[in-house]
Design an enzyme around this catalytic site. Structure first.
Site, PDB file in Angstrom:
ATOM      1  N   GLY A  53       1.750 -12.425 -16.044  1.00 36.02           N
ATOM      2  CA  GLY A  53       2.424 -13.362 -16.949  1.00 36.02           C
ATOM      3  C   GLY A  53       1.743 -14.720 -16.874  1.00 36.02           C
ATOM      4  CB  CYS A  80      -1.684 -10.368 -12.258  1.00 33.33           C
ATOM      5  SG  CYS A  80      -2.621 -11.867 -12.575  1.00 33.33           S
ATOM      6  CE1 TYR A  81       4.280 -16.389 -12.315  1.00 35.90           C
ATOM      7  CE2 TYR A  81       5.795 -14.623 -12.917  1.00 35.90           C
ATOM      8  CZ  TYR A  81       5.565 -15.943 -12.564  1.00 35.90           C
ATOM      9  OH  TYR A  81       6.615 -16.807 -12.447  1.00 35.90           O
ATOM     10  CG  HIS A 167      -4.854  -7.580 -14.821  1.00 38.73           C
ATOM     11  ND1 HIS A 167      -3.543  -7.659 -15.240  1.00 38.73           N
ATOM     12  CD2 HIS A 167      -5.262  -8.854 -14.647  1.00 38.73           C
ATOM     13  CE1 HIS A 167      -3.183  -8.921 -15.324  1.00 38.73           C
ATOM     14  NE2 HIS A 167      -4.205  -9.673 -14.965  1.00 38.73           N
ATOM     15  CD  GLU A 169      -2.732  -4.256 -15.949  1.00 39.21           C
ATOM     16  OE1 GLU A 169      -2.911  -3.927 -14.757  1.00 39.21           O
ATOM     17  OE2 GLU A 169      -2.411  -5.400 -16.290  1.00 39.21           O
ATOM     18  CB  SER A 221       4.297   5.701 -45.668  1.00 38.34           C
ATOM     19  OG  SER A 221       3.769   6.009 -44.389  1.00 38.34           O
ATOM     20  N   GLY A 222       3.199   8.869 -45.618  1.00 35.64           N
ATOM     21  CA  GLY A 222       1.945   9.601 -45.462  1.00 35.64           C
ATOM     22  C   GLY A 222       1.165   9.089 -44.268  1.00 35.64           C
ATOM     23  N   GLY A 223       1.639   8.013 -43.649  1.00 35.49           N
ATOM     24  CA  GLY A 223       1.024   7.510 -42.422  1.00 35.49           C
ATOM     25  C   GLY A 223       1.464   8.374 -41.252  1.00 35.49           C
ATOM     26  CB  VAL A 224       0.208   8.544 -37.727  1.00 34.90           C
ATOM     27  CG1 VAL A 224       0.425   9.449 -36.530  1.00 34.90           C
ATOM     28  CG2 VAL A 224      -1.249   8.538 -38.140  1.00 34.90           C
ATOM     29  CG  ASP A 225       3.769   5.369 -36.731  1.00 37.80           C
ATOM     30  OD1 ASP A 225       3.010   6.071 -36.042  1.00 37.80           O
ATOM     31  OD2 ASP A 225       3.713   4.130 -36.759  1.00 37.80           O
ATOM     32  CB  SER A 226       6.779   7.848 -42.089  1.00 36.05           C
ATOM     33  OG  SER A 226       5.639   8.035 -42.869  1.00 36.05           O
ATOM     34  CB  SER A 227       3.420  12.224 -41.085  1.00 33.95           C
ATOM     35  OG  SER A 227       2.949  11.656 -42.271  1.00 33.95           O
ATOM     36  CE  LYS A 368      -0.365   4.961 -35.142  1.00 32.76           C
ATOM     37  NZ  LYS A 368       0.544   4.451 -36.190  1.00 32.76           N
TER      38      LYS A 368
END
Ligand code: XMP
Length: 522
Positions: A53, A80-81, A167, A169, A221-227, A368
């Site tokens: 942070g 870190c922080y 870090h 990560e 919408s045809g995008g990944v998420d809504s599909s 994602k």
């Protein structure tokens, strides 16, 4: 379900910490450092990670946590922080160093520490700090050192408390994933049972219970998420789901038909599919409009109008489904501590006049790439699942100036050629080298500049449009640099576009980084 809590102190890599934990097949969620201790206890986490942070823990009003957090008997790892704060709260000392330690740094580790099991004794880590732990808290010992930092990591094994100044990560700490694995799997004792197939199965069960006999409406919408949301809902409740797909005519070439092939009556999913072909309506609304924000607004508002009209025809539904994913939740300021970057909505905001009782968001807890994995589990074709990001306003923001049917045709055709050639060149490299080329862009598309210029074709003067090719490499889409697409690929693309796409006599490659450019042109 066993769970790790990532307590967010506002650092830039916080979502990445959560991703890495999930890569160890351990479920985790991000919460603000302001979350009350009782709530944390009630969630019964197997372990807690305190993130980085921007504050200095010894300053007044710095982001902090209570001492009791370290007395719950739950293993804690500070990064870190988070490590500095752990020291500070437990009686150690944190001070400002004379110089910031930043970037790749060589580090020596005490590999007898459970945190560093199986890690090389001498390795590289990513440092980014001004403050450092100058005195350990009672009961702690240092287990890592760099040239400038006497405490690059620390532990108090009796209490299961650990801190890492760097870090783990980020990819620049090559052995960082192993360290996080050691924490969540060995120190916290998580079994690693979080898997995408079980997520999909559980979600289907949960949706069935929640929805009962109710009806669900989803804007596809045809995008990944809504599909993927449509896929999960369809498996759970079949025809109780209605998907409305508004084809605004600003999609990539053939994309509308592709969506219909997958989700329509002849596709692989059991649901009610409504396609609204609204191209003409959009072109009418967009005629003569050149101002980018105005264009975006029109496209978003028209989407809501059409969706509401369809919803009215369907009548009251019980649930409105959305393809919201975890970064949307966190970036909306709901999960962690990050500033509100954007309020999440798929295209233009939530419809106000749709008659529904509750929102349902089946992907709310997924990142994602997990959404993509879930998509594959559900049998959604790879071509759709690995689609590159595409803006809600579609080609409307890739056509500079007024949008009309002819310009859409030009940009669709040029874009299809460009993507085909770039994909082919990248795939050739993969076949030859066994790996993707370093220039492989994260987003690439053709756009239409509003510039027309003089050219010559077959002895004739032309006065046609210039296509702009964009290709960027980026991790988070907040900053980006132009991808180094091989010259011969660009030559092939240029030659095909000017030959195959009527109305283009010039092809430009956009080398702007972001900032100062944005990825899209408008
Ligand atoms: P910019 O142009 O802001 O784009 O550098 C960053 C990323 O966001 C995508 N983008 C959008 N996505 N609705 C979306 O869903 C939008 O209005 C929108 N505008 C830009 C863009 O494609 C890139 O990946």
């Amino acid at each position: 379900m066993e769970k790790i809590l990532v307590i967010d102190f506002g650092g830039q890599y916080n979502q990445l910490v959560a991703r890495r934990v999930r890569e160890c097949n351990v479920y985790c969620e991000i919460y603000s450092y302001k979350t009350p201790l009782d709530k944390i206890k009630a969630m019964e986490p197997k372990g807690i990670i305190l993130t980085g942070g921007p504050s200095s823990c010894y300053e007044e009003n710095a982001a902090t946590c209570s001492k009791e957090l370290f007395e719950l008997g739950i293993p804690v790892l500070g990064l870190c922080y988070g490590a500095q704060l752990m020291s500070h709260v437990l009686g150690g000392k944190v001070e400002r160093a004379s110089q910031r330690e930043y970037g790749k740094t060589e580090v020596d580790l005490d590999i007898s520490s459970p945190l560093f099991k199986g890690v090389m004794q001498h390795t590289v880590c990513w440092m980014s700090h001004f403050d450092y732990i100058s005195k350990l808290a009672p009961g702690f010992k240092s287990v890592a050192w760099t040239a400038n930092t006497p405490v690059a990591a620390m532990e108090c094994t009796e209490k299961n408390l650990y801190g890492i100044q760097f870090h783990p990560e980020v990819l620049h700490t090559p052995e960082g994933s192993k360290m996080l694995y050691n924490f969540v799997r060995n120190i916290c004792g998580c079994s690693g049972s979080w898997r995408m197939d079980s997520f999909v199965e559980n979600s289907i069960k949960e949706i069935r219970e929640k929805v009962g006999n109710g009806r669900v409406l989803l804007a596809l919408s045809g995008g990944v998420d809504s599909s993927v949301a449509a896929g999960i809902l369809s498996k759970a409740i079949g025809k109780q789901l209605t998907c409305v797909f508004v084809d605004h005519g600003l999609l990539r070439k053939n994309e509308g038909d592709d969506v219909e092939k997958i989700f329509g009556p002849d596709g692989n999913f059991d649901l009610n599919f409504i396609r609204v072909n609204a191209q003409d309506r959009y072109f009418e609304k967009l005629a003569g409009v050149t101002e980018p924000e105005r264009k975006r607004k029109i496209i978003g508002e028209e989407f809501i109008n059409i969706f509401e009209e369809e919803a009215k025809k369907i009548g009251a539904v019980d649930f409105l489904a959305q393809g919201t994913i975890y970064p949307d939740v966190v970036e909306s300021g709901l999960g962690g501590e990050s500033a509100v970057i954007k309020s999440h909505h798929n295209v233009g905001g939530l419809p106000e006049h749709v008659d529904f009782k509750e929102i349902i968001e089946p992907l709310r807890n997924l990142f994602k790439d997990e959404v993509r994995q879930a998509g594959l589990e559900l049998g959604i074709p790879e071509k759709l699942v690995f689609r590159q990001p595409f803006p809600g306003p579609g080609l409307g923001v890739r056509i500079v100036g007024e949008v009309n049917a002819d310009k859409v045709r030009i940009v669709q055709d040029a874009d299809a050629i460009y993507r085909e050639e770039v994909d082919k060149a990248a795939w050739d490299c993969y076949k030859k080298d066994g790996d993707w080329p370093t220039w492989k862009p994260d987003q690439y598309f053709a756009a239409l500049s509003n510039m027309r210029s003089v050219g010559v074709m077959g002895d004739e003067r032309t006065y046609d449009y210039a296509i702009v090719l964009r290709a960027v490499r980026t991790v988070d889409f907040m900053t980006a640099e132009a991808a180094n697409i091989p010259w011969d690929t660009l030559q092939t693309v240029m030659s095909r576009i000017v030959n195959e796409v009527r109305g283009v006599n010039r092809v430009l490659f956009d080398i702007s980084s972001k900032p100062p450019g944005t990825i899209e042109l408008e």
